[in-house]
Scaffold this active site. Sequence first.
Site, PDB file in Angstrom:
ATOM      1  N   TRP A 298       0.836  -1.209   0.000  1.00  0.00           N
ATOM      2  CA  TRP A 298       0.000   0.000   0.000  1.00  0.00           C
ATOM      3  C   TRP A 298       0.868   1.255   0.000  1.00  0.00           C
ATOM      4  O   TRP A 298       0.378   2.348  -0.268  1.00  0.00           O
ATOM      5  CB  TRP A 298      -0.921   0.011   1.212  1.00  0.00           C
ATOM      6  N   ASP A 299       2.172   1.101   0.277  1.00  0.00           N
ATOM      7  CA  ASP A 299       3.113   2.224   0.254  1.00  0.00           C
ATOM      8  C   ASP A 299       2.927   3.044  -1.025  1.00  0.00           C
ATOM      9  O   ASP A 299       3.011   4.275  -1.014  1.00  0.00           O
ATOM     10  CB  ASP A 299       4.569   1.725   0.253  1.00  0.00           C
TER      11      ASP A 299
ATOM     12  N   GLU B  65       0.535  -2.120  12.352  1.00  0.00           N
ATOM     13  CA  GLU B  65       0.698  -3.580  12.396  1.00  0.00           C
ATOM     14  C   GLU B  65       0.943  -4.105  13.803  1.00  0.00           C
ATOM     15  O   GLU B  65       1.216  -5.285  13.975  1.00  0.00           O
ATOM     16  CB  GLU B  65       1.821  -4.003  11.450  1.00  0.00           C
TER      17      GLU B  65
ATOM     18  N   LYS C 231       2.680   0.855  16.154  1.00  0.00           N
ATOM     19  CA  LYS C 231       3.893   0.743  15.346  1.00  0.00           C
ATOM     20  C   LYS C 231       4.042   1.963  14.439  1.00  0.00           C
ATOM     21  O   LYS C 231       5.121   2.498  14.240  1.00  0.00           O
ATOM     22  CB  LYS C 231       3.819  -0.521  14.494  1.00  0.00           C
ATOM     23  N   GLN C 232       2.914   2.386  13.858  1.00  0.00           N
ATOM     24  CA  GLN C 232       2.966   3.450  12.849  1.00  0.00           C
ATOM     25  C   GLN C 232       1.628   4.177  12.823  1.00  0.00           C
ATOM     26  O   GLN C 232       0.600   3.592  13.188  1.00  0.00           O
ATOM     27  CB  GLN C 232       3.251   2.849  11.485  1.00  0.00           C
TER      28      GLN C 232
HETATM   29  C1  BGC Z   1       4.916  -1.524   7.490  1.00  0.00           C
HETATM   30  C2  BGC Z   1       3.896  -1.594   6.383  1.00  0.00           C
HETATM   31  C3  BGC Z   1       4.599  -1.342   5.061  1.00  0.00           C
HETATM   32  C4  BGC Z   1       5.732  -2.318   4.869  1.00  0.00           C
HETATM   33  C5  BGC Z   1       6.519  -2.043   3.606  1.00  0.00           C
HETATM   34  C6  BGC Z   1       6.000  -2.538   7.218  1.00  0.00           C
HETATM   35  O1  BGC Z   1       6.978  -2.458   8.211  1.00  0.00           O
HETATM   36  O2  BGC Z   1       4.333  -1.786   8.741  1.00  0.00           O
HETATM   37  O3  BGC Z   1       2.912  -0.618   6.579  1.00  0.00           O
HETATM   38  O4  BGC Z   1       3.697  -1.463   4.022  1.00  0.00           O
HETATM   39  O5  BGC Z   1       6.604  -2.229   5.973  1.00  0.00           O
HETATM   40  O6  BGC Z   1       7.085  -0.773   3.633  1.00  0.00           O
END
Ligand code: BGC
Length: 790
Positions: free
Chosen positions: A361-362, A488, A592-593
Amino acid sequence: MFTEPCFSVDHWSLKESPLKLDLLPQSESVFALANGHLGWRGNLDEGEPHGIPGSYLNGLYEAHPLPYPEGGYGYPESGQTAINVTNGKVLRLLVGDEPFDLRYGRLHSHERTLDLRSGLLLRHCEWTSPAGSTVRVHSTRLVSFTQRAIAAVAYEVEAVDAPVRVVVQSELIANEQLPAVSGDPRTAAVLESPLESEENRTMGNRLLLVHSTRMSKLRMATAADHTVDGPAGTRTSSESTADVARLTVTSRLGAGEKLRIEKLVAYGWSGTRSLPAVRDQVEAALAAASSTRWEGLVEEQRDYLQDFWARSDVEVDGDDELQQAVRFALFHVLQAGARAEQRPIPGKGLTGTGYDGHTFWDTETFVLPLLTYTSPGAVVEALRWRQSTLAAARNRARQLGLRGAAFPWRTIDGSECSAYWPAGTAAFHINADIADSVIRYVSATGDEDFARSSGLELLVETARLWMSLGHHDQRGAFHIDGVTGPDEYSAIVNDNTYTNLMAARNLRGAAHAVDRYPDEAADLSVEDEEAAAWRAAAESMHVPYNADLGVHEQHAGSTDRQPWDFAATHPDQYPLMFNFPYFDIYRKQVVKQADLVLAMCTCGECFDAEHKARNFGYYESFTVRDSSLSACCQAVLAAEVGHGHMAYEYAIEAALIDLNDLHMNTRDGLHIASLAGTWMALVGGFGGMRHYEDTLVFAPRLPQELSRLAFHMNIWGRSLRVEITAGYATYLLLTGEPMSMCHHGEVVTLAVGSPTRCPIPDAPAQPSPDRPPNCRPGRGSPRREHRRPV
Ligand code: BGC
């Protein structure tokens, strides 16, 4: 890891001098050149020493089984890994009777420069061999933006003070030996010898290798041609075997004499075309490049970038490092997406095989917003690639018992490659993220053709997914249960606010597109009742809220969970996912984010100012930024709610993620989403730019650290320049019809040639929110010293 500044600060280039051998893996990522189709890591011309050799073709992967100790229904069975394809960069050099290897002899100087305006990687060095012969080597490398199959190197050796015999072996090498990479599960699995030889040949100065992958059966060809210019007596010969094609050039150089080799390399691959067709394709690309010649390629590259910078540049006064970093970021995002042309944009671009070269999804959430307003053509290509994978997404939905399309969490060719459900397919929000990109692109460009032929289908199929994933409760509210949101560190939750708000946008967008293109909608079997149901679900979408705290919940019940014990978490226990069991992380409040904070960025219209400030403060205290996708979102919201300094620190972190190797894994490839997020942090954060369908608003405010910020954007067929200083913002319409936008809530009408200067109101005073200990952002976040390399 870069423990001290590795690159000198310059607004338009990145220079490394002297060479830092121990940091080669990182600098190879930073100096990587790519055009979205073809990528070359910044390996030294001679091939060795190297960190990780890397040449990549977007979409070319090898398949491998995904092993499960305990299988389960719906688990993807086959994985995909981007492979190191034929290396066309190598020019080995023999000086006298010794290999030019910087680990031996005496290196007097070594300088590498990535020039962001010309798109060239330049290298100059002077070296004395162990036997005492001194040579200067100059090389210039490019991966062409204008001829997407082509990369090229101009390599020059000069005898400094005494005659010397030199031999240059210019090669194409398949199945290179790769060093073992880290044990991080996210890092690419190393696949040994993935390429099977199909043809090899040489003809004069031309070389050719054709291979195909063993399991995925994709065919690739690489061809090279050379122009050699040396003193009288310079000789060439060529030979090839299954995995190596080589042109050997021998020359005796008098003191001050030079040997110059211009090497053009063409790449192509296909999953369907025959061997002669793929071979001819690269030979044709090579013929075109040969007629352009090296100087022509250099000129085309500069013109292409001049155009790019004119419409995309971001100027920063007050922090030279940030100025350099944002241009570096824009350049690499362009390299990742410019010529992907109906292929995915991987999380690492084409700079390394971290994350197996997968796309997430980035792309839609972080990369496409920037490209929408600067290189909209690349957005069409990226979304048309998604559309081309609809069959796989529909099959995946059927397999899961759902309707519409379920796009993969991570993939190369469109099929799901995530072997872990909770942080994989369950992150259904990717479908709304794709829809959001469609809506934004169509609204920014008015591209009817795309909207009708691609946008509609993507919106309809994703809307159908939400209807089958969600349900109305007895009171009519619509819920989406059992999903994973962006964060996550929470998984399989009910009513993730971000997912619900984005799904509502998706449903409304689909209904709107159906109204607009009824005939095409009928072809997709959409009936009036179906679109009405989408609208009803969007209108009654549940958004969980904790009235006692006065904050929105990240997901239903999230604020009731036990807070993470930060006092008992040692600085070296980050990232948490490598030091604590997921079951414990999942059941506690720790983020986490950015998740709810991201919802406030993307769906800002759904929150009032008071809630934005309160929510931001609340989630700030639980957010550990174990993902590189977080800092930029926190920058945007921190700026909006009035924490200018904090926003600045987050912007810096997003911008320097790779230049300072903040996550200690830059060697596996650059963090393209975080780099694109730098633009979000500056334009969306300090520029306060928001684009909601037919409104464009700015609420600019600079942090104290910056004295000026200026950027360009294209929207509604116009091009706009915004310049912000401490007290004023100046808006200038560069091209197009007069237009209206908002500045801090005031409607402003712009016309070409009349800059409009608007005063900036003071920021609301806000107490600084708490954040977890050891999570301070910035250019060298202190936590980095403790971080376990991943
Ligand atoms: C993140 C995801 C991201 C992926 C790739 C993961 O660590 O939690 O949101 O899509 O890394 O960048």
